[in-house]
Design an enzyme around this catalytic site. Sequence first.
Site, PDB file in Angstrom:
ATOM      1  N   SER A   7     -27.846   4.321 -42.124  1.00  0.00           N
ATOM      2  CA  SER A   7     -27.202   3.761 -40.929  1.00  0.00           C
ATOM      3  C   SER A   7     -25.689   3.749 -41.124  1.00  0.00           C
ATOM      4  O   SER A   7     -25.185   3.962 -42.226  1.00  0.00           O
ATOM      5  CB  SER A   7     -27.676   2.321 -40.676  1.00  0.00           C
ATOM      6  OG  SER A   7     -29.035   2.279 -40.344  1.00  0.00           O
TER       7      SER A   7
ATOM      8  N   THR B   6     -26.768   3.852 -35.442  1.00  0.00           N
ATOM      9  CA  THR B   6     -25.308   3.935 -35.417  1.00  0.00           C
ATOM     10  C   THR B   6     -24.670   3.009 -34.385  1.00  0.00           C
ATOM     11  O   THR B   6     -23.466   3.087 -34.143  1.00  0.00           O
ATOM     12  CB  THR B   6     -24.864   5.386 -35.125  1.00  0.00           C
ATOM     13  OG1 THR B   6     -25.457   5.830 -33.896  1.00  0.00           O
ATOM     14  CG2 THR B   6     -25.284   6.326 -36.244  1.00  0.00           C
ATOM     15  N   SER B   7     -25.474   2.124 -33.787  1.00  0.00           N
ATOM     16  CA  SER B   7     -24.959   1.165 -32.813  1.00  0.00           C
ATOM     17  C   SER B   7     -25.017  -0.227 -33.428  1.00  0.00           C
ATOM     18  O   SER B   7     -25.726  -1.118 -32.961  1.00  0.00           O
ATOM     19  CB  SER B   7     -25.788   1.229 -31.521  1.00  0.00           C
ATOM     20  OG  SER B   7     -25.180   0.456 -30.508  1.00  0.00           O
ATOM     21  N   LYS B   8     -24.244  -0.396 -34.510  1.00  0.00           N
ATOM     22  CA  LYS B   8     -24.380  -1.577 -35.350  1.00  0.00           C
ATOM     23  C   LYS B   8     -23.021  -2.190 -35.688  1.00  0.00           C
ATOM     24  O   LYS B   8     -22.033  -1.465 -35.827  1.00  0.00           O
ATOM     25  CB  LYS B   8     -25.097  -1.231 -36.660  1.00  0.00           C
ATOM     26  CG  LYS B   8     -26.528  -0.696 -36.471  1.00  0.00           C
ATOM     27  CD  LYS B   8     -27.122  -0.235 -37.789  1.00  0.00           C
ATOM     28  CE  LYS B   8     -28.529   0.299 -37.624  1.00  0.00           C
ATOM     29  NZ  LYS B   8     -29.540  -0.745 -37.458  1.00  0.00           N
TER      30      LYS B   8
ATOM     31  N   CYS C 117     -30.169  -5.794 -40.902  1.00  0.00           N
ATOM     32  CA  CYS C 117     -30.204  -4.344 -41.124  1.00  0.00           C
ATOM     33  C   CYS C 117     -30.253  -4.121 -42.623  1.00  0.00           C
ATOM     34  O   CYS C 117     -29.275  -4.396 -43.327  1.00  0.00           O
ATOM     35  CB  CYS C 117     -28.992  -3.643 -40.522  1.00  0.00           C
ATOM     36  SG  CYS C 117     -28.974  -1.862 -40.907  1.00  0.00           S
TER      37      CYS C 117
ATOM     38  N   MET D 291     -35.798   2.352 -41.407  1.00  0.00           N
ATOM     39  CA  MET D 291     -34.950   1.168 -41.460  1.00  0.00           C
ATOM     40  C   MET D 291     -35.188   0.474 -42.800  1.00  0.00           C
ATOM     41  O   MET D 291     -36.330   0.375 -43.262  1.00  0.00           O
ATOM     42  CB  MET D 291     -35.295   0.215 -40.321  1.00  0.00           C
ATOM     43  CG  MET D 291     -35.225   0.854 -38.930  1.00  0.00           C
ATOM     44  SD  MET D 291     -36.705   1.806 -38.492  1.00  0.00           S
ATOM     45  CE  MET D 291     -37.813   0.482 -38.048  1.00  0.00           C
TER      46      MET D 291
END
Length: 397
Positions: free
Chosen positions: A24, A73-75, A109, A319
């Site tokens: 990620s 990638t939206s973290k 995450c 994940m």
Amino acid sequence: MSESQTTFKPQLKVPATYMRGGTSKGVFFSLLDLPEVAQVAGEKRDALLLRVIGSPDPYGKQTDGMGGATSSTSKTVIVSKSDKAEHDVDYLFGQVAIDKAFVDWSGNCGNLSAAVGAFAINAGLVDSSRIPENGVAVVRIWQVNISKTIIAHIPICNGEVQESGDFELDGVTFPAAEISVEFISPSDAKNAMFPTGKLIETLAVPEIGSFQATMINAGIATVFLQADALGYLGTEGQEAINSDQKALQRFETIRAHAALKMGLIDNLAEAVTRQHTPKIAFVSPAQAYLSSSGKSISSEQIDLNVRALSMGKLHHAMMGTAAVAIGTAAAIPGTLVNLAAGGGEHTSVTFGHPSGTLKVGAQASQQDGQWVVEKAIMSRSARILMQGWVHVPASTI
């Protein structure tokens, strides 16, 4: 001069670091670098992070932000010095929705956990006495979202974080330095590891069917199903799932009903605002397949196959938190994950995912009739991609 020109305000500049952690990547902030109104949880903080990432974006591209238009990638990450005993830093994770104005704070995450220790050292948030000139710095992280401890073992060379190395992680193109990450007591202390009290539960989903499921709170709330019960082999790649809108909707419906059964939501409508948890995954016995990079994975290399969805799409790898759930469930005889791995006792498993393989270990035992897991361990890598400032319009907050 027009009114808009006379009222123009320069963009806000916020110190930030863009980092990859595991498979990620996200935008990292030191808490005290945020604008004062965003240093506390609430609408202002969420608005800032949404604009940084480029959400909500009806085009689904996040072109006007730092996001990469995928769940991986939206973290965003916020790190601060910890006032909790025996911990160095606090780590808060925000999963930013792509097409909605929503930041999900309900989980961790695991992949970005590998980058938190390195970021904290570079940001001066870890006491210098804990950083050797050469060797390994042990960074004690308090994961704020789930109130859990994570221990990151960060390699240090000449007093600085070592980022280069020869450790290869499937799903990441280039090798880097290996970071060992321990998730201590990763099951949710406030809830049973198996919220329904059963290792395998029947999950009835109206108009779709009934499924055998293992629903577990470990690493992150996860529901495991059998691949063949869903009509899959268990070796599918992203294209096979993500190009099928009917299948994605079916997965989301199943996930919503699992969330209700696990007690994570009070009614099905709430699932829309809890996209990050639970995760939904499907397992199958070890089978050969071709990874997304074209590498052949033989059945002898792995104990089982696992495919998992995140934020409504099949993940390109796995994940980190779901890997903890996989390792934990595999260590407990009788779960669907354990049975897919051949049953019996496992202190670690290597599973196949769309990008390749991953090994995860877990120590689980029964105490007073309840399963508990002491810790789960895996290796990841992390590195800085860019440092500086992110810019957002002043009107954002």
